[in-house]
Motif scaffolding. Sequence first.
Motif, PDB file in Angstrom:
ATOM      1  N   THR A  84      83.474  41.560 141.715  1.00  0.00           N
ATOM      2  CA  THR A  84      82.376  42.491 141.474  1.00  0.00           C
ATOM      3  C   THR A  84      81.540  42.657 142.727  1.00  0.00           C
ATOM      4  O   THR A  84      81.136  41.668 143.354  1.00  0.00           O
ATOM      5  N   CYS A  85      81.281  43.906 143.103  1.00  0.00           N
ATOM      6  CA  CYS A  85      80.464  44.188 144.285  1.00  0.00           C
ATOM      7  C   CYS A  85      78.983  44.069 143.911  1.00  0.00           C
ATOM      8  O   CYS A  85      78.529  44.706 142.951  1.00  0.00           O
ATOM      9  N   VAL A  86      78.256  43.254 144.658  1.00  0.00           N
ATOM     10  CA  VAL A  86      76.844  43.029 144.334  1.00  0.00           C
ATOM     11  C   VAL A  86      75.998  44.241 144.703  1.00  0.00           C
ATOM     12  O   VAL A  86      74.847  44.354 144.281  1.00  0.00           O
ATOM     13  N   ASP A  87      76.565  45.141 145.518  1.00  0.00           N
ATOM     14  CA  ASP A  87      75.788  46.308 145.953  1.00  0.00           C
ATOM     15  C   ASP A  87      75.940  47.460 144.958  1.00  0.00           C
ATOM     16  O   ASP A  87      75.007  47.807 144.248  1.00  0.00           O
ATOM     17  N   CYS A  88      77.159  48.028 144.867  1.00  0.00           N
ATOM     18  CA  CYS A  88      77.346  49.198 143.987  1.00  0.00           C
ATOM     19  C   CYS A  88      77.737  48.796 142.571  1.00  0.00           C
ATOM     20  O   CYS A  88      77.710  49.619 141.666  1.00  0.00           O
ATOM     21  N   GLY A  89      78.099  47.539 142.350  1.00  0.00           N
ATOM     22  CA  GLY A  89      78.430  47.087 141.002  1.00  0.00           C
ATOM     23  C   GLY A  89      79.865  47.367 140.598  1.00  0.00           C
ATOM     24  O   GLY A  89      80.257  47.072 139.474  1.00  0.00           O
ATOM     25  N   LEU A 146      81.113  42.133 148.481  1.00  0.00           N
ATOM     26  CA  LEU A 146      80.849  43.522 148.833  1.00  0.00           C
ATOM     27  C   LEU A 146      82.169  44.273 148.894  1.00  0.00           C
ATOM     28  O   LEU A 146      83.122  43.796 149.517  1.00  0.00           O
ATOM     29  N   CYS A 147      82.231  45.427 148.270  1.00  0.00           N
ATOM     30  CA  CYS A 147      83.443  46.230 148.351  1.00  0.00           C
ATOM     31  C   CYS A 147      83.510  46.895 149.730  1.00  0.00           C
ATOM     32  O   CYS A 147      82.516  46.923 150.465  1.00  0.00           O
ATOM     33  N   GLN A 148      84.690  47.409 150.047  1.00  0.00           N
ATOM     34  CA  GLN A 148      84.877  48.002 151.374  1.00  0.00           C
ATOM     35  C   GLN A 148      83.871  49.116 151.644  1.00  0.00           C
ATOM     36  O   GLN A 148      83.295  49.202 152.731  1.00  0.00           O
ATOM     37  N   ARG A 149      83.654  49.945 150.643  1.00  0.00           N
ATOM     38  CA  ARG A 149      82.746  51.086 150.811  1.00  0.00           C
ATOM     39  C   ARG A 149      81.337  50.612 151.175  1.00  0.00           C
ATOM     40  O   ARG A 149      80.700  51.145 152.085  1.00  0.00           O
ATOM     41  N   CYS A 150      80.864  49.584 150.476  1.00  0.00           N
ATOM     42  CA  CYS A 150      79.512  49.094 150.735  1.00  0.00           C
ATOM     43  C   CYS A 150      79.444  48.373 152.075  1.00  0.00           C
ATOM     44  O   CYS A 150      78.435  48.437 152.774  1.00  0.00           O
ATOM     45  N   ARG A 151      80.515  47.677 152.449  1.00  0.00           N
ATOM     46  CA  ARG A 151      80.542  47.040 153.776  1.00  0.00           C
ATOM     47  C   ARG A 151      80.466  48.087 154.868  1.00  0.00           C
ATOM     48  O   ARG A 151      79.709  47.954 155.826  1.00  0.00           O
TER      49      ARG A 151
HETATM   50 ZN   LIG Z   1      80.202  48.248 146.548  1.00  0.00          ZN
END
Ligand SMILES: [Zn+2]
Length: 135
Positions: A83-88, A123-128
């Motif tokens: 789970t990405c802590v940024d975008c969820g 963090l997912c790639q997009r958020c990174r």
């Molecule tokens: Zn994300």
Amino acid sequence: MTDTLPAPSTRQRALLAALRDCGDEMSGQQLHRSLAGGPSAMGLATVYRNLRQLQQKGMVRCRHLPTGEALYAPVEQDRHHLTCVDCGETRPLDHCPIHGLSVPQDTQKDFELLFHTLEFFGLCQRCRDRQQLPS
Ligand SMILES: [Zn+2]
Ligand SMILES: [Zn+2]
């Protein structure tokens, strides 16, 4: 599962069937919507009350997203997520990394193990990518 627990009620069976049909997790809202208009329609508060009772019977598991949203799944569904802590964004793992792992035998003498949870956060790639952009 012990035989001392009462059998699930009609409403609880309907919730379990909906969870098993979807083959994934559902929030209380989604369950409420999926049953609406059918013979097993029930109010949102009733959905949550019965989900709690199913958890207490060890038939339903629950996990919480960083947003606070609770997702429910049948207890036999042994699935874990990144789970990405940024975008969820949350995505399932192919298999359970701790399948077959158990607590020490002597602990199980006075504790009936029903299920486990395991969560990975990052963090997912997009958020990174977004975080690395100069702001
Ligand atoms: Zn994300
Ligand atoms: Zn597992």
